[in-house]
Design a protein around this motif. Structure first.
Motif, PDB file in Angstrom:
ATOM      1  N   UNK A 270      16.671  17.697  -0.227  1.00 24.24           N
ATOM      2  CA  UNK A 270      16.450  17.317  -1.620  1.00 24.24           C
ATOM      3  C   UNK A 270      16.368  15.797  -1.720  1.00 24.24           C
ATOM      4  N   UNK A 271      15.607  15.280  -2.682  1.00 22.56           N
ATOM      5  CA  UNK A 271      15.428  13.824  -2.765  1.00 22.56           C
ATOM      6  C   UNK A 271      16.681  13.069  -3.175  1.00 22.56           C
ATOM      7  N   UNK A 272      17.657  13.741  -3.818  1.00 22.20           N
ATOM      8  CA  UNK A 272      18.932  13.090  -4.154  1.00 22.20           C
ATOM      9  C   UNK A 272      18.712  11.807  -4.954  1.00 22.20           C
ATOM     10  N   UNK A 273      18.121  11.943  -6.109  1.00 21.47           N
ATOM     11  CA  UNK A 273      17.884  10.781  -6.968  1.00 21.47           C
ATOM     12  C   UNK A 273      16.412  10.461  -7.126  1.00 21.47           C
ATOM     13  N   UNK A 274      15.586  10.914  -6.221  1.00 28.20           N
ATOM     14  CA  UNK A 274      14.148  10.725  -6.350  1.00 28.20           C
ATOM     15  C   UNK A 274      13.703   9.330  -5.955  1.00 28.20           C
ATOM     16  N   UNK A 275      12.394   9.146  -5.852  1.00 25.31           N
ATOM     17  CA  UNK A 275      11.856   7.853  -5.444  1.00 25.31           C
ATOM     18  C   UNK A 275      12.283   6.691  -6.339  1.00 25.31           C
ATOM     19  N   UNK A 276      12.559   6.949  -7.638  1.00 26.20           N
ATOM     20  CA  UNK A 276      12.965   5.858  -8.521  1.00 26.20           C
ATOM     21  C   UNK A 276      14.231   5.177  -8.021  1.00 26.20           C
ATOM     22  N   UNK A 277      15.109   5.945  -7.389  1.00 32.04           N
ATOM     23  CA  UNK A 277      16.355   5.372  -6.889  1.00 32.04           C
ATOM     24  C   UNK A 277      16.095   4.397  -5.742  1.00 32.04           C
ATOM     25  N   UNK A 278      14.943   4.486  -5.152  1.00 29.59           N
ATOM     26  CA  UNK A 278      14.621   3.612  -4.027  1.00 29.59           C
ATOM     27  C   UNK A 278      14.163   2.230  -4.474  1.00 29.59           C
ATOM     28  N   UNK A 279      13.981   2.037  -5.792  1.00 24.61           N
ATOM     29  CA  UNK A 279      13.591   0.732  -6.348  1.00 24.61           C
ATOM     30  C   UNK A 279      12.232   0.265  -5.840  1.00 24.61           C
ATOM     31  N   UNK A 280      11.357   1.199  -5.520  1.00 27.36           N
ATOM     32  CA  UNK A 280      10.078   0.830  -4.926  1.00 27.36           C
ATOM     33  C   UNK A 280       9.145   0.127  -5.903  1.00 27.36           C
ATOM     34  N   UNK A 281       9.393   0.279  -7.200  1.00 28.83           N
ATOM     35  CA  UNK A 281       8.532  -0.378  -8.188  1.00 28.83           C
ATOM     36  C   UNK A 281       8.952  -1.817  -8.449  1.00 28.83           C
ATOM     37  N   UNK A 282      10.092  -2.237  -7.932  1.00 33.36           N
ATOM     38  CA  UNK A 282      10.545  -3.615  -8.098  1.00 33.36           C
ATOM     39  C   UNK A 282      10.018  -4.451  -6.935  1.00 33.36           C
ATOM     40  N   UNK A 283       9.171  -5.460  -7.203  1.00 32.30           N
ATOM     41  CA  UNK A 283       8.571  -6.223  -6.093  1.00 32.30           C
ATOM     42  C   UNK A 283       9.600  -6.956  -5.243  1.00 32.30           C
ATOM     43  N   UNK A 284      10.696  -7.382  -5.850  1.00 33.94           N
ATOM     44  CA  UNK A 284      11.726  -8.075  -5.071  1.00 33.94           C
ATOM     45  C   UNK A 284      12.467  -7.104  -4.166  1.00 33.94           C
ATOM     46  N   UNK A 285      12.715  -5.893  -4.681  1.00 32.48           N
ATOM     47  CA  UNK A 285      13.350  -4.876  -3.849  1.00 32.48           C
ATOM     48  C   UNK A 285      12.440  -4.473  -2.699  1.00 32.48           C
ATOM     49  N   UNK A 286      11.155  -4.273  -2.992  1.00 30.09           N
ATOM     50  CA  UNK A 286      10.208  -3.883  -1.943  1.00 30.09           C
ATOM     51  C   UNK A 286      10.142  -4.940  -0.847  1.00 30.09           C
ATOM     52  N   UNK A 287      10.181  -6.216  -1.255  1.00 19.85           N
ATOM     53  CA  UNK A 287      10.155  -7.290  -0.269  1.00 19.85           C
ATOM     54  C   UNK A 287      11.403  -7.230   0.609  1.00 19.85           C
ATOM     55  N   UNK A 288      12.573  -7.051  -0.024  1.00 15.14           N
ATOM     56  CA  UNK A 288      13.824  -6.989   0.731  1.00 15.14           C
ATOM     57  C   UNK A 288      13.856  -5.788   1.663  1.00 15.14           C
ATOM     58  N   UNK A 289      13.401  -4.632   1.182  1.00 24.41           N
ATOM     59  CA  UNK A 289      13.383  -3.429   2.019  1.00 24.41           C
ATOM     60  C   UNK A 289      12.480  -3.640   3.225  1.00 24.41           C
TER      61      UNK A 289
END
Length: 372
Positions: A270-289
């Motif tokens: 199960x996704x356990x929170x879904x893709x939104x929990x991954x902060x993928x829409x935040x450009x700063x988070x995506x850069x850090x990841x």
């Protein structure tokens, strides 16, 4: 009727002024002095349904001119390394004239001095070199282009624009240009995943390297590095997306890893929170990841998300997560997103990069705090 390029340039300059693009007075003078349209080929490429189709200047002169002077958008000037010709559909943009706003912001970060020497990596159309020459003089500028056809076109455009004293070299820019080193500034117009140490070696002590930077996960970043004692170090200064140097283009192995067999073998959860929990829409988070997961690519497809590393893949929808290989890339992404939150949601500007002969290290806040 021939478009009024003078009026278009003046309007673009006013628009750029409103955007704050002329952070240094010389930038407006250079923009007004260099005819941008003179560096754009008659045939450009526009996105059309997932591919790129050729658009000719003679097809619609007014539209072509408007595109040339759009302050916020660039133009693709080559696809598929020149293999796809007009009439075909291109898949990979491989050269562009960047948006004026992006070009000017990057040149402002470079802090060019009239007495400085500059090495530009990626001549492209030659437009950026012409702007630089307005500041430092053509005889103090070397620009390197790996593509022979692009090199020839740029050299002709530079000569026609009165910049014949610029040294235009056909070579692989990752190696720099040792004969004229050291340089006060090394500026790349193509993104790198790893800053070539040759650029450090060819930069004068106290000089700057300014290059777009990306990871396999995230395409935007701008590294501003000061060279001292055989190393280059500095923070990321912006979020700009540029094409990647040819020798470092990410090549996803998804076509080899994802098969009917590996799909059947995939671990489902199960996704356990879904893709939104991954902060993928935040450009700063995506850069850090991306910094935390080197070599891992991510992209969206429809309602799903894909990840791929050298030996593993993952796919997630709102209902299920599928992972295959020795790594659980979805879980790793979630852990990296949690790390970013735990660190106080740092912005791209809080991260930095140090390059030495032995490699490069990314850090948060201080070079003494490496990420990995």
């Amino acid at each position: 009727m021939e478009p009024d390029f003078t009026a278009l340039s003046a309007q673009a300059a006013d628009d750029l002024d409103g955007l704050g693009a002329f952070a240094r007075p010389w930038l407006r003078r250079a923009f007004e002095a260099v005819p941008r349209h003179a560096f754009i080929p008659d045939t450009v490429w526009v996105e059309d349904g997932g591919g790129y189709r050729a658009f000719g200047r003679t097809d619609d002169p007014r539209r072509w001119a408007a595109l040339a002077y759009d302050p916020r958008d660039g133009l693709v000037t080559q696809v598929d390394d020149g293999r796809t010709l007009a009439g075909g559909i291109g898949t990979l943009p491989t050269c562009s004239i960047s948006a004026p706003n992006a070009v000017l912001n990057m040149l402002a970060e470079a802090e060019l001095r009239t007495s400085g020497t500059v090495l530009e990596i990626g001549t492209g159309t030659g437009y950026n070199a012409a702007l630089i020459a307005q500041r430092v003089g053509g005889d103090r500028l070397v620009t390197v282009e790996i593509d022979e056809a692009l090199h020839a076109g740029a050299r002709a455009a530079l000569t026609a624009a009165g910049c014949e004293d610029v040294t235009a070299v056909h070579a692989d820019g990752e190696a720099g240009h040792p004969p004229r080193a050291p340089y006060d500034r090394v500026l790349s117009t193509a993104a790198v995943l790893a800053v070539p140490y040759a650029w450090v070696e060819q930069t004068r002590t106290g000089g700057l390297i300014l290059t777009p930077y990306r990871t396999a996960f995230c395409s935007h970043g701008l590294a501003r590095l000061t060279v001292e004692d055989g190393r280059a170090s500095g923070r990321f200064a912006g979020a700009m997306t540029f094409m990647t140097v040819r020798g470092q283009r990410p090549r996803s192995p998804i076509g080899d890893l994802f098969t009917d067999e590996t799909w059947r073998q995939a671990r489902e959860s199960a996704p356990d929170g879904g893709p939104d929990h991954l902060a993928l829409t935040d450009p700063h988070a995506a850069f850090a990841i991306g910094l935390r997961l080197p070599g891992v690519a991510h992209w969206e497809q429809g309602d799903g998300h894909w990840w791929c590393g050298p030996d593993s893949w993952a796919y997630a929808t709102g209902e299920s997560v599928y992972q295959w290989g020795p790594r659980d890339l979805y879980d790793e992404t979630r852990a990296a997103a949690d790390w970013w939150r735990d660190k106080g949601r740092p912005s791209l500007f809080d991260f930095g990069l140090t390059v030495t002969e032995g490699g490069q290290t990314v850090w948060l806040g201080d070079p003494g705090c490496p990420l990995l």
